[in-house]
Design an enzyme around this catalytic site. Structure first.
Site, mmCIF file in Angstrom:
data_model
loop_
_atom_site.group_PDB
_atom_site.id
_atom_site.type_symbol
_atom_site.label_atom_id
_atom_site.label_comp_id
_atom_site.label_asym_id
_atom_site.label_seq_id
_atom_site.Cartn_x
_atom_site.Cartn_y
_atom_site.Cartn_z
ATOM 1 N N ASP A 96 0.927 -1.137 0.154
ATOM 2 C CA ASP A 96 -0.025 -0.052 -0.094
ATOM 3 C C ASP A 96 0.990 1.273 0.122
ATOM 4 O O ASP A 96 2.168 1.228 0.044
ATOM 5 C CB ASP A 96 -1.066 0.041 1.187
ATOM 6 C CG ASP A 96 -0.063 0.095 2.591
ATOM 7 O OD1 ASP A 96 0.453 0.932 2.697
ATOM 8 O OD2 ASP A 96 -0.493 -0.754 3.385
ATOM 9 N N HIS A 111 8.528 -5.330 -1.237
ATOM 10 C CA HIS A 111 7.553 -6.060 -1.940
ATOM 11 C C HIS A 111 6.798 -5.551 -3.181
ATOM 12 O O HIS A 111 5.793 -5.899 -3.530
ATOM 13 C CB HIS A 111 6.772 -7.032 -1.071
ATOM 14 C CG HIS A 111 7.435 -7.882 -0.079
ATOM 15 N ND1 HIS A 111 6.984 -8.534 1.083
ATOM 16 C CD2 HIS A 111 8.822 -8.283 -0.181
ATOM 17 C CE1 HIS A 111 7.788 -9.206 1.629
ATOM 18 N NE2 HIS A 111 8.913 -9.107 0.920
ATOM 19 N N GLY A 178 4.325 -4.876 13.219
ATOM 20 C CA GLY A 178 3.294 -5.316 12.612
ATOM 21 C C GLY A 178 3.420 -6.364 11.504
ATOM 22 O O GLY A 178 2.980 -6.603 10.255
ATOM 23 N N SER A 180 4.332 -10.695 10.821
ATOM 24 C CA SER A 180 4.232 -11.840 11.651
ATOM 25 C C SER A 180 5.601 -12.808 11.602
ATOM 26 O O SER A 180 5.811 -13.587 12.313
ATOM 27 C CB SER A 180 3.448 -12.760 10.642
ATOM 28 O OG SER A 180 3.823 -12.981 9.108
ATOM 29 N N GLU A 206 0.658 -9.515 18.740
ATOM 30 C CA GLU A 206 1.345 -10.795 19.525
ATOM 31 C C GLU A 206 2.533 -11.248 19.021
ATOM 32 O O GLU A 206 3.206 -10.402 18.139
ATOM 33 C CB GLU A 206 0.360 -12.027 18.904
ATOM 34 C CG GLU A 206 0.445 -12.142 17.246
ATOM 35 C CD GLU A 206 -0.763 -12.948 16.574
ATOM 36 O OE1 GLU A 206 -1.735 -13.180 17.136
ATOM 37 O OE2 GLU A 206 -0.428 -13.248 15.423
HETATM 38 P P1 NAD Z 1 1.094 -10.807 8.157
HETATM 39 O O1 NAD Z 1 -0.547 -10.390 7.642
HETATM 40 O O2 NAD Z 1 1.594 -12.076 7.876
HETATM 41 O O3 NAD Z 1 1.239 -10.394 9.558
HETATM 42 C C1 NAD Z 1 0.677 -9.092 10.202
HETATM 43 C C2 NAD Z 1 1.184 -9.067 11.718
HETATM 44 O O4 NAD Z 1 0.779 -7.982 12.270
HETATM 45 C C3 NAD Z 1 0.532 -10.236 12.536
HETATM 46 O O5 NAD Z 1 1.677 -10.720 13.205
HETATM 47 C C4 NAD Z 1 -0.541 -9.472 13.429
HETATM 48 O O6 NAD Z 1 -0.410 -10.073 14.839
HETATM 49 C C5 NAD Z 1 -0.123 -8.032 13.669
HETATM 50 N N1 NAD Z 1 -1.059 -6.997 13.732
HETATM 51 C C6 NAD Z 1 -2.311 -7.229 13.211
HETATM 52 N N2 NAD Z 1 -2.969 -6.071 13.524
HETATM 53 C C7 NAD Z 1 -1.893 -5.421 14.362
HETATM 54 C C8 NAD Z 1 -2.021 -4.050 14.844
HETATM 55 N N3 NAD Z 1 -3.373 -3.273 14.784
HETATM 56 N N4 NAD Z 1 -0.990 -3.453 15.361
HETATM 57 C C9 NAD Z 1 -0.038 -4.256 15.423
HETATM 58 N N5 NAD Z 1 0.061 -5.344 14.858
HETATM 59 C C10 NAD Z 1 -0.793 -5.979 14.146
HETATM 60 O O7 NAD Z 1 1.742 -9.505 7.395
HETATM 61 P P2 NAD Z 1 3.315 -9.542 6.870
HETATM 62 O O8 NAD Z 1 4.517 -9.974 7.787
HETATM 63 O O9 NAD Z 1 3.453 -8.005 6.454
HETATM 64 O O10 NAD Z 1 3.605 -10.425 5.821
HETATM 65 C C11 NAD Z 1 2.361 -10.198 4.714
HETATM 66 C C12 NAD Z 1 2.732 -10.316 3.225
HETATM 67 O O11 NAD Z 1 1.684 -9.890 2.576
HETATM 68 C C13 NAD Z 1 3.823 -9.086 2.924
HETATM 69 O O12 NAD Z 1 4.673 -9.497 1.953
HETATM 70 C C14 NAD Z 1 2.938 -7.826 2.195
HETATM 71 O O13 NAD Z 1 3.590 -7.349 1.052
HETATM 72 C C15 NAD Z 1 1.636 -8.490 1.672
HETATM 73 N N6 NAD Z 1 0.429 -7.957 2.269
HETATM 74 C C16 NAD Z 1 0.555 -6.487 2.333
HETATM 75 C C17 NAD Z 1 -0.517 -5.808 2.817
HETATM 76 C C18 NAD Z 1 -0.617 -4.238 2.652
HETATM 77 O O14 NAD Z 1 0.143 -3.710 1.969
HETATM 78 N N7 NAD Z 1 -1.098 -3.480 3.534
HETATM 79 C C19 NAD Z 1 -1.524 -6.469 3.378
HETATM 80 C C20 NAD Z 1 -1.592 -7.767 3.706
HETATM 81 C C21 NAD Z 1 -0.661 -8.530 2.796
#
Ligand code: NAD
Ligand code: ZN
Length: 235
Positions: A96, A111, A178, A180, A206
């Protein structure tokens, strides 16, 4: 946390930093990304098999971005970028554009970005607004139907890895927010930072998969904890 002994900072963000803006994370409760299995929408094989489905998915992600705004975590990180006198690099896994809309400048999208296209005919990358679809015309070479979202899919090489690796090695403080910790190579940055003598902090809802690598873990919402941490650092 005080700024004593800290000059170079690297911050890694993931989907969790955008969650409170209303963008779904990826390994949510159901392990899906907006209802899709990752293998169906975020791999080169998926794009070869069903380009229409993959385009529809990213077209929807791009459209959704028009309806959301940066939250307090993005804004605090932009404030830190503006006011931090030392080196700072924000490395985001997010596709984003909320970090740049909040005002962050020292930023790498490792990414890729949903609001960019990449032409497989001429190799150029360019800004993209609106739907892309399977019949998009490349603004550089005029080729039709060979533009893909400029996203690093699973199995592809993230962008600017050399620059990121150097910054992680040189940093005094590495902060992961934020994410995983399930997606490599980003999940390994904390170990490199540690090995090179940097302090390490995790802010996440978490404990992440690599939580035990961090010197300090703060559990809670990014929009609450990140502004607090930035205030500490700038005090
Ligand atoms: P992930 O979704 O695997 O993990 C997200 C982490 O954030 C989790 O551990 C969760 O517990 C935590 N989380 C959730 N809500 C939160 C909050 N309000 N405050 C703090 N922590 C919070 O995401 P990732 O590790 O970024 O890997 C996902 C992959 O998918 C990336 O490569 C990314 O490019 C893509 N992705 C991007 C977006 C985006 O651009 N917004 C969204 C989803 C996935
Ligand atoms: Zn082209």
């Amino acid at each position: 946390m005080t700024r004593e002994g800290i000059r170079n900072i690297v911050i890694l963000t993931g989907a969790g930093v955008s969650a409170e803006s209303g963008l779904a994370t990826f390994r949510g409760p159901d392990g899906l990304w907006e209802g899709h299995r990752v293998e169906d929408v975020a791999t080169p094989e998926a794009f070869r098999r069903d380009p229409g489905l993959v385009h529809a998915f990213y077209d929807a992600r791009r459209a959704k971005l028009q309806t959301v705004t940066p939250n307090l975590a993005h804004e605090a990180l932009a404030r830190l970028d503006e006011q931090w006198p030392g080196e700072l690099l924000l490395v985001t896994q997010n596709v984003d554009d909320l970090h740049e809309r909040a005002g962050s400048n020292r930023l790498i999208h490792m990414h890729g970005q949903v609001k960019k296209g990449w032409c497989l005919r001429c190799g150029n990358r360019f800004a993209w607004d609106g739907a892309m679809g399977t019949g998009a015309e490349c603004p550089s070479c005029g080729g039709i139907g060979q533009v893909r979202p400029d996203i690093v899919w699973f199995g592809e090489m993230p962008y600017e890895m050399e620059r990121i690796d150097q910054a992680v090695r040189d940093c005094d403080l590495f902060v992961s927010i934020g994410t995983s910790g399930a997606v490599y190579p980003a999940a390994g940055f904390v170990q490199t930072a540690r090995y090179c003598g940097g302090r390490t902090l995790e802010i996440n809802l978490e404990p992440s998969m690599g939580s035990f690598f961090f010197d300090e873990s703060r559990m809670g919402k990014a929009a609450e904890l990140v502004p607090r941490w930035v205030d500490e650092l700038l005090a």
